[in-house]
Write a protein that holds these residues in place. Structure first.
Motif, mmCIF file in Angstrom:
data_model
loop_
_atom_site.group_PDB
_atom_site.id
_atom_site.type_symbol
_atom_site.label_atom_id
_atom_site.label_comp_id
_atom_site.label_asym_id
_atom_site.label_seq_id
_atom_site.Cartn_x
_atom_site.Cartn_y
_atom_site.Cartn_z
ATOM 1 N N ARG A 9 0.864 -1.190 0.000
ATOM 2 C CA ARG A 9 0.000 0.000 0.000
ATOM 3 C C ARG A 9 0.894 1.231 0.000
ATOM 4 N NH1 ARG A 9 -5.248 1.396 3.757
ATOM 5 N NH2 ARG A 9 -5.150 3.667 3.633
ATOM 6 N N GLU A 11 0.838 5.579 0.399
ATOM 7 C CA GLU A 11 0.080 6.775 0.787
ATOM 8 C C GLU A 11 0.933 8.006 0.547
ATOM 9 O OE1 GLU A 11 1.110 4.656 3.277
ATOM 10 O OE2 GLU A 11 -0.622 3.355 3.661
ATOM 11 N N GLU A 13 0.487 12.631 0.848
ATOM 12 C CA GLU A 13 -0.370 13.778 1.115
ATOM 13 C C GLU A 13 0.364 15.067 0.785
ATOM 14 O OE1 GLU A 13 -1.294 13.624 5.344
ATOM 15 O OE2 GLU A 13 0.158 15.232 5.715
ATOM 16 N N ALA A 142 1.559 8.631 -4.213
ATOM 17 C CA ALA A 142 1.154 7.393 -3.544
ATOM 18 C C ALA A 142 1.653 6.176 -4.303
ATOM 19 C CB ALA A 142 -0.367 7.355 -3.413
ATOM 20 N N ALA A 182 -9.921 8.150 -3.840
ATOM 21 C CA ALA A 182 -8.624 8.791 -3.686
ATOM 22 C C ALA A 182 -8.349 9.593 -4.951
ATOM 23 C CB ALA A 182 -7.530 7.740 -3.491
ATOM 24 N N THR A 213 -5.027 13.948 0.353
ATOM 25 C CA THR A 213 -4.405 12.644 0.587
ATOM 26 C C THR A 213 -4.819 11.647 -0.482
ATOM 27 O OG1 THR A 213 -6.202 11.812 1.962
ATOM 28 C CG2 THR A 213 -4.473 13.068 3.072
ATOM 29 N N ALA A 215 -4.295 7.181 -1.360
ATOM 30 C CA ALA A 215 -3.764 5.871 -0.974
ATOM 31 C C ALA A 215 -4.082 4.879 -2.087
ATOM 32 C CB ALA A 215 -4.369 5.405 0.351
#
Length: 223
Positions: A9, A11, A13, A142, A182, A213, A215
């Motif tokens: 995964r 992420e 921001e 991301a 997202a 953000t 993800a």
């Protein structure tokens, strides 16, 4: 070592200073006569409309709307449990998008002193162009984090070659959890508050950055 499937995964921001401010206010009137209440609400509204129209022409208000006119009646109860005569209410909601925060501050202090006007809150926003650019940047970031993690896992296993198989929003690879949109933008807000003691309204105009953000989930093969 044979081929290994790695699922990770990623992420990312970004924090961006607001570029616009969406102010909410409500104009309200009440009284024993329905017609008079509606007329008074309209009279309270007209100066606000004229002011916002002038500011829009000057370029400090990008756009404004007047909507959700509501008229209703209630029969209150007295202290001894008796129904009293009906009280009529009329409200109309306004929104105005300001591009100049200094002008907004002055406007908020002025308009809050007008009879029948209730200031609600401010939503700090980005322009559509900035929002789209930041969302692309955050989504790409991301994916970059996912690639970095996959390479780290592969390196720890003594593998050197990583090939992407799938990239998706969170939940789409697992199939078990509902997908999550997202990128996501967290909007800062400022509340209008009554200063009390006979003073004017206190307006907090120190917005936090808007947080965008994203993800993703990604699947790779490593050799």
């Amino acid at each position: 070592m044979s081929e290994v499937v790695i699922t990770v995964r990623g992420e990312h921001e970004a924090r961006i200073a607001p570029e616009r401010a969406l102010a909410h206010l409500t104009i309200r009137a009440e009284g024993p006569e329905r017609g008079a209440v509606v007329e008074r609400m309209a009279a309270y509204s007209e100066p606000v409309r004229e002011d916002l129209t002038a500011r829009s022409a000057a370029g400090t208000v990008a756009e404004w709307t007047s909507q959700r006119v509501s008229v209703w009646s209630e029969r209150p109860w007295s202290a001894d449990g008796k129904r009293l005569a009906p009280v009529h209410y009329a409200t109309v909601d306004f929104t105005a998008t300001f591009t100049d925060f200094t002008v907004l501050s002055w406007w908020a202090g002025e308009v809050a002193e007008r009879e029948g006007v209730q200031l609600g809150w401010i939503e700090w926003q980005l322009t559509p162009e900035t929002r789209a650019a930041v969302e692309r940047e955050v989504a790409a970031g991301a994916v970059g984090v996912a690639v970095t993690r996959a390479n780290a896992y592969a390196g720890a296993l003594g593998l050197a070659s990583v090939t992407p198989l799938e990239v998706a929003d969170v939940g789409l690879l697992a199939r078990n959890d509902p997908p999550q949109p997202a990128p996501r933008m967290l909007m800062a807000k400022a509340e209008f508050a009554d200063a009390g003691m006979g003073g004017g309204p206190s307006v907090q105009l120190q917005p936090d950055d808007i947080v965008v953000t994203a993800a993703v989930e990604a699947r790779f093969t490593a050799r």
